[in-house]
Write a protein that holds these residues in place. Structure first.
Motif, PDB file in Angstrom:
ATOM      1  N   LEU A 384       1.232  -1.535  -0.638  1.00 34.56           N
ATOM      2  CA  LEU A 384       0.185   0.362   0.165  1.00 34.56           C
ATOM      3  C   LEU A 384       0.584   1.361   0.000  1.00 34.56           C
ATOM      4  O   LEU A 384       0.306   2.468  -1.212  1.00 34.56           O
ATOM      5  CB  LEU A 384      -0.751  -0.068   1.230  1.00 34.56           C
ATOM      6  N   ARG A 385       1.907   1.230   1.011  1.00 37.82           N
ATOM      7  CA  ARG A 385       2.686   1.879   0.663  1.00 37.82           C
ATOM      8  C   ARG A 385       3.919   2.570  -0.288  1.00 37.82           C
ATOM      9  O   ARG A 385       3.899   3.760  -1.064  1.00 37.82           O
ATOM     10  CB  ARG A 385       3.758   1.995   2.360  1.00 37.82           C
ATOM     11  N   ASN A 386       4.227   1.323  -0.981  1.00 39.89           N
ATOM     12  CA  ASN A 386       4.649   1.515  -2.388  1.00 39.89           C
ATOM     13  C   ASN A 386       4.520   2.222  -3.468  1.00 39.89           C
ATOM     14  O   ASN A 386       4.695   2.856  -3.511  1.00 39.89           O
ATOM     15  CB  ASN A 386       5.205   0.181  -2.392  1.00 39.89           C
ATOM     16  N   LEU A 387       3.065   1.120  -3.674  1.00 39.65           N
ATOM     17  CA  LEU A 387       1.914   2.128  -4.533  1.00 39.65           C
ATOM     18  C   LEU A 387       2.015   3.321  -4.368  1.00 39.65           C
ATOM     19  O   LEU A 387       1.688   5.051  -5.004  1.00 39.65           O
ATOM     20  CB  LEU A 387       0.459   0.849  -4.907  1.00 39.65           C
ATOM     21  N   ARG A 388       1.221   3.898  -3.023  1.00 36.97           N
ATOM     22  CA  ARG A 388       1.140   5.522  -2.997  1.00 36.97           C
ATOM     23  C   ARG A 388       1.634   6.483  -2.632  1.00 36.97           C
ATOM     24  O   ARG A 388       1.810   6.954  -3.072  1.00 36.97           O
ATOM     25  CB  ARG A 388       0.236   5.474  -1.685  1.00 36.97           C
ATOM     26  N   ASP A 389       3.260   5.552  -2.592  1.00 38.03           N
ATOM     27  CA  ASP A 389       4.123   6.730  -2.807  1.00 38.03           C
ATOM     28  C   ASP A 389       5.011   6.821  -4.662  1.00 38.03           C
ATOM     29  O   ASP A 389       5.199   7.849  -4.843  1.00 38.03           O
ATOM     30  CB  ASP A 389       6.087   5.765  -2.448  1.00 38.03           C
ATOM     31  N   LYS A 390       3.813   6.154  -5.179  1.00 38.84           N
ATOM     32  CA  LYS A 390       4.012   5.956  -6.561  1.00 38.84           C
ATOM     33  C   LYS A 390       3.189   6.904  -6.815  1.00 38.84           C
ATOM     34  O   LYS A 390       2.963   7.016  -8.390  1.00 38.84           O
ATOM     35  CB  LYS A 390       4.385   4.793  -7.148  1.00 38.84           C
ATOM     36  N   GLU A 391       2.213   7.221  -6.244  1.00 37.38           N
ATOM     37  CA  GLU A 391       0.789   8.522  -6.832  1.00 37.38           C
ATOM     38  C   GLU A 391       0.308   7.638  -6.930  1.00 37.38           C
ATOM     39  O   GLU A 391      -0.826   7.799  -8.314  1.00 37.38           O
ATOM     40  CB  GLU A 391       1.254   9.860  -7.885  1.00 37.38           C
TER      41      GLU A 391
END
Lengths: 458, 458
Positions: A384-391
């Motif tokens: 979740l964090r990684n995907l959101r970091d990619k917007e």
């Protein structure tokens, strides 16, 4: 308690909001292309600012806000008992919800005159409220989209506003639009010529009923105003004129004769319509219409009304006109203003009925991470964090429930991808990616997750 | 008539609107990134929908709308005379402006329950109104930005909302944010443990005054509630606890002992704060605070409040919490909801004060075509049309006035380019392009106009 709404008001679901945002964006872009800048004013104004500008009928439809607490004790019971409702409401209310955007704009301009760069071209997209009887296309809360210029009496502005209308409907992909135009000074001249002695406001109020009662009804009402039969018959002829704009204007000019050369309503209209910058087309007709009166008291010059010719039932979808010296009410003298207002909610209704909205305007989640309970929670959080970091718009399903329920949630929300990591995947260091549009699923190594998803999302 | 505004309301100039739009856009993007969808509800609701949810004080601050016309005759004069203002206003008002976005959302969910895909994650950015005494950062009309989830009691949602707060302030480039967290069930347990016998709402109402009156004031108020001196001294100790979240929670746990294991407020808070997905950082601190009570009656679980640590004066800039079963008021049972609300206007004030807005957020005209009177009008119109056809934001100055006035207009509006075509240029088939940023001007052949401008605009 039943979860019901006040009459004439509506909720907007995510799909409706996104469609409305799509429309707003098109209208904003048009306004900005024509050099208008946005302002906003408060939802309520002091009651005396609003009252007296909209016709008697309009004043009645203003929503008043009740004074609070101690101030309520000043309620004027005597006027209530003597049935003077208007006086009674004044004693318990000092503020009111805005009825349109023009009067608040005039108030704004007067208040901020020293900071404003004139001629001031502003647009304003905000709700207004009217205590009107709700019906198809008529709401108690609705959105107006206004573009006005204050500080110039150039007729080029009328031309530019007509072009702006064409631009807006072109951007919205709405055809079969007619913009009707008339001029308060022409109506004034005619009222004088036929010998109408009462206040001119009453003449426009009568004429404004044309759509409901026709020329016969208008003539019947005017008969009570002590106007000669021959003049009434002349007027009836003018109201029923059909043909080209040139023909109508020529007929009116002949009727008025030379005695009204000062009041240059006809000149204005001729100059606007003869500007070869604006042209009627199949999709957008410009029509002079003597029966157009507009129900608002503040207009003094040109007046417009916009309609969708294939659906009369919905009424006008926009209107406007020129108001000389409106700001002088608030202390700023000798300023001419002109503007146009779009009835957003009726246009929205029309576009919905016509099905002209793009298929998917909703901005929705791109990836749902399914929930398989505590054991896989940590890895899901990391993803979740990684995907959101990619917007990438990502959510984690909050509850550990049957996967079918989670997939159904994603389906209904039009989420295209679901990431599934169960116990087996945890061991094999893989994840399952479900593509809900294509109804397929594949496994990939967990290490490749970001690149796999980024590729899919594009 | 003076163009004044009702107290506690504001106009927004083009620069202010564009800054506010910049903020709204960042907040929207954050909400959408976390999977929330937009809805909108009407500005007013039936009074009985709103009343009874916000504490007594809150109910008093609800703006009521006066019934119109005939309905006003039902005014209950007797209750006015007997000073029962609340009863009197009920008799002349059935609708009220929304006080927050949570109750309208709960009403929306209950009304549209069959169409909603649960758990429903919605965001809503709309104004609310409160008849509060205006002061720095407190307005009668202000914008709230809410993100809520109804239909899941997962504590992951609390964690995700805290992350959402961090996301929003990160996108807005605002540092020094603290989010305080507490739990209504912890407060409930404490109220029982110290022997508070009155309605629990009164306990939170008292505690909510902490910021103003401190622990001594709280204790003084509680003394009147027949609570033993030793318990009051225990409470004072707890309210003044300083140190790590772990230390505070441990102290409370020791105070409560084992008798309150059913009410799992402490468990909830521990689970939220121990989630290693969320971490305090220098820019964004997460702090357990027993003195946090929140002034709204509907919270039943976790409660949050957001503040900007470098400017205490402005008060809270956001808050939220969990409300179990709020929708049951409107007929939808057993639904847990949780959400966060940002106080847009206070954040806007802060950002203005800190100067963190990008230098130019205004979208303004790109090219002004100067007006040199009738002779050059036609060519100016053609240029206007051609530039707009290329989607270049262009306006034609409406009046033939001194060129310096026209340039000053362009300057004040931050229009970068002015096209000038006077009589000479008409003859030489050229145009002058003034670059107002660089304060230079050049002549070009008219034939090259589109390519010259397109190149400049980029």
């Amino acid at each position: 308690m039943k979860p019901i709404l006040p009459k004439g008001t509506r909720d907007f679901s995510p799909t409706e909001v996104s469609r409305r945002n799509y429309m707003k964006e098109k209208i904003k872009l048009s306004y900005e292309k024509f050099g208008f800048e946005p302002i906003e004013t408060p939802s309520f104004e002091k009651l005396e600012i609003l009252r007296g500008n909209y016709s008697e009928e309009g004043d009645r439809l203003i929503f008043k806000i009740l004074n609070s607490g101690e101030k309520l004790k000043k309620a004027d019971i005597r006027s209530l008992k003597s049935n003077n409702i208007s006086q009674f409401s004044k004693s318990i209310s000092e503020k009111a919800l805005r009825y349109d955007l023009t009067i608040p704009f005039a108030r704004y301009v007067s208040k901020n005159q020293n900071a404003i760069n004139f001629p001031f071209k502003r647009y304003q997209i905000q709700p207004v409220w009217r205590a009107d009887r709700p019906q198809y296309g008529r709401f108690q809360e609705f959105l107006q989209c206004d573009a006005d210029i204050i500080g110039s009496d150039s007729l080029f502005l009328e031309v530019d506003l007509i072009l702006l209308c064409a631009e807006v409907f072109n951007k919205l992909d709405l055809k079969h639009i007619t913009i009707k135009i008339n001029h308060r000074k022409i109506l004034y001249d005619i009222s004088k010529k036929i010998g109408f002695k009462n206040n001119f406001k009453n003449f426009t109020t009568i004429l404004d009923k044309f759509d409901k009662i026709g020329s016969k009804g208008i003539i019947d009402l005017l008969r009570k105003e002590d106007i000669s039969t021959s003049k009434l018959s002349d007027l009836k002829y003018l109201l029923n004129l059909e043909g080209s704009n040139e023909f109508k204007l020529k007929s009116i000019s002949e009727f008025l004769g030379t005695s009204f050369t000062e009041n240059n309503g006809l000149n204005d209209i001729n100059q606007i319509l003869n500007n070869d910058f604006i042209q009627s087309s199949d999709n957008f007709k410009i029509e002079f219409d003597l029966t157009l009166a507009r129900g608002l008291d503040y207009y003094t010059g040109s007046i417009f009304e916009i309609s969708y010719t294939k659906n009369d039932g919905i009424g006008s979808i926009g209107g406007g006109g020129r108001y000389d010296d409106l700001t002088s009410t608030f202390g700023l003298k000798n300023m001419s203003g002109v503007g146009v207002s779009f009835g957003f909610d009726r246009i929205y209704l029309l576009m919905n009925e016509l099905g002209v909205f793009p298929e998917l305007t909703n901005i929705t989640t791109q990836v749902l991470i399914a929930n398989f309970g505590n054991e896989t929670e940590k890895i899901c959080f990391d993803i979740l964090r990684n995907l959101r970091d990619k917007e990438i718009r990502t959510e984690f399903y909050p509850d550990f429930v049957r996967i079918n329920n989670q997939l159904s949630y994603a389906n209904k929300k039009n989420i295209p991808y679901v990431i599934i990591i169960g116990k087996n995947e945890l061991v094999s260091k893989e994840f399952i990616l479900k593509d809900l549009d294509k109804r397929v699923q594949s496994s990939y190594p967990l290490n490749n997750l970001l690149s796999v998803i980024s590729k899919k999302i594009g």
